[in-house]
Design a protein around this motif. Structure first.
Motif, PDB file in Angstrom:
ATOM      1  N   UNK A 122       0.863  -1.176   0.000  1.00  0.00           N
ATOM      2  CA  UNK A 122       0.000   0.000   0.000  1.00  0.00           C
ATOM      3  C   UNK A 122       0.901   1.228   0.000  1.00  0.00           C
ATOM      4  N   UNK A 123       0.595   2.182  -0.858  1.00  0.00           N
ATOM      5  CA  UNK A 123       1.415   3.386  -0.913  1.00  0.00           C
ATOM      6  C   UNK A 123       0.564   4.563  -1.363  1.00  0.00           C
ATOM      7  N   UNK A 162       2.834   3.473   2.623  1.00  0.00           N
ATOM      8  CA  UNK A 162       1.888   3.803   3.688  1.00  0.00           C
ATOM      9  C   UNK A 162       2.503   3.579   5.059  1.00  0.00           C
ATOM     10  N   UNK A 163       3.398   2.598   5.162  1.00  0.00           N
ATOM     11  CA  UNK A 163       4.051   2.318   6.447  1.00  0.00           C
ATOM     12  C   UNK A 163       4.905   3.487   6.916  1.00  0.00           C
ATOM     13  N   UNK A 164       5.288   4.387   6.004  1.00  0.00           N
ATOM     14  CA  UNK A 164       6.055   5.569   6.386  1.00  0.00           C
ATOM     15  C   UNK A 164       5.163   6.688   6.898  1.00  0.00           C
ATOM     16  N   UNK A 165       3.842   6.543   6.686  1.00  0.00           N
ATOM     17  CA  UNK A 165       2.902   7.566   7.121  1.00  0.00           C
ATOM     18  C   UNK A 165       2.093   7.117   8.333  1.00  0.00           C
ATOM     19  N   UNK A 201       2.535  -1.611  11.734  1.00  0.00           N
ATOM     20  CA  UNK A 201       1.576  -2.679  12.009  1.00  0.00           C
ATOM     21  C   UNK A 201       0.243  -2.417  11.313  1.00  0.00           C
ATOM     22  N   UNK A 202      -0.208  -1.168  11.356  1.00  0.00           N
ATOM     23  CA  UNK A 202      -1.470  -0.822  10.706  1.00  0.00           C
ATOM     24  C   UNK A 202      -1.360  -0.994   9.195  1.00  0.00           C
ATOM     25  N   UNK A 203      -0.255  -0.556   8.618  1.00  0.00           N
ATOM     26  CA  UNK A 203      -0.071  -0.691   7.176  1.00  0.00           C
ATOM     27  C   UNK A 203      -0.034  -2.157   6.759  1.00  0.00           C
ATOM     28  N   UNK A 204       0.646  -2.990   7.545  1.00  0.00           N
ATOM     29  CA  UNK A 204       0.703  -4.421   7.215  1.00  0.00           C
ATOM     30  C   UNK A 204      -0.671  -5.067   7.334  1.00  0.00           C
ATOM     31  N   UNK A 208      -2.626  -6.725   4.133  1.00  0.00           N
ATOM     32  CA  UNK A 208      -3.083  -8.116   4.143  1.00  0.00           C
ATOM     33  C   UNK A 208      -4.588  -8.207   3.904  1.00  0.00           C
ATOM     34  N   UNK A 209      -5.325  -7.244   4.442  1.00  0.00           N
ATOM     35  CA  UNK A 209      -6.786  -7.230   4.263  1.00  0.00           C
ATOM     36  C   UNK A 209      -7.159  -7.048   2.796  1.00  0.00           C
TER      37      UNK A 209
END
Length: 246
Positions: A59-60, A107-110, A114-117, A121-122
């Protein structure tokens, strides 16, 4: 405006791209695109928007562009995006737009890793990733502040071809105040946003069959030479080449 971030080429499978208005997020567009092995991405033209994007395992976010963005070779697969209406993405993403200007950011940078992962996955597991990503964006929007109606008025005024000073007066702000409000909302000042929206008007008019001279006059350019300079500066490509789909 919605069609320029990835210009539609018909139903998915005919050109690999499809889009529709979001049923959950006012003003947003949901799109999907399939790529062939080592397929080069099409140039993404400035449109005043930001996108939340998914491809399997990732996700990005695509920030607001001030010039055409040309992706490199894309892995084979499916890409899905939610393209937010101008000025609405920062409230969903929790990041000022100017921090993402001309950038693609994981997205993991924003958000938290854990939420991004979890969200990646969802969407990965969904039978319909397009609907799943749209739902993720809607849920996130529901947690944030409501869109500022002033921003929609600014976009509507500039999109109609009104100048920055006239727009500032219409929304009850001084020119400097409007500039300060625009940076976190759109990623750049109102003058740049006006140029981007004028570009979108011009491309729509030219694709409808108007001549370059007619397009320049109707879209609000000083003359045809002004249109040609702006198109080349913002997209890196002459107007004729854009219209031929190169």
């Amino acid at each position: 405006m919605a069609g320029e971030r990835e210009r539609a080429e018909g139903p998915e499978g005919a050109g690999g791209y499809a889009e529709r208005p979001s049923a959950l997020l006012p003003g947003a567009v949901v799109w999907s695109k399939s790529t062939a092995p080592s397929g080069a991405g099409s140039p993404v033209l400035p449109d005043g928007c930001m996108d939340l994007l998914w491809t399997e395992g990732r996700l990005f976010v695509a920030g607001p562009d001030t010039r055409a963005y040309t992706p490199g070779a894309l892995p084979e697969g499916r890409y899905v995006g939610v393209r937010f209406a101008p000025g609405t993405a920062p409230a969903v993403l929790g990041v000022p737009a100017h921090e993402l200007r001309d950038r693609r950011v994981e997205l993991a940078d924003l958000w938290s890793g854990a939420e991004a992962r979890r969200l990646t996955a969802r969407v990965d597991a969904a039978a319909d990733p397009t609907a799943a990503l749209e739902r993720v964006a809607c849920e996130r929007a529901g947690r944030g502040p409501a869109p500022d109606p002033l921003l929609a008025r600014v976009v509507a005024s500039l999109a109609a071809g009104r100048g920055v000073a006239e727009t500032a007066a219409a929304v009850g702000l001084g020119a400097r105040q409007l500039h300060r409000r625009s940076l976190p909302a759109f990623g750049y000042g109102p003058k740049t946003l006006a140029r981007v929206l004028r570009l979108q008007r011009a491309l729509a008019l030219a694709r409808s069959g108007l001549s370059p001279a007619e397009t320049a006059a109707v879209a609000g350019f000083a003359d045809q030479a002004h249109l040609a300079r702006d198109v080349k500066e913002l997209t890196g490509t002459p107007l004729g080449a854009l219209l031929r789909g190169t």
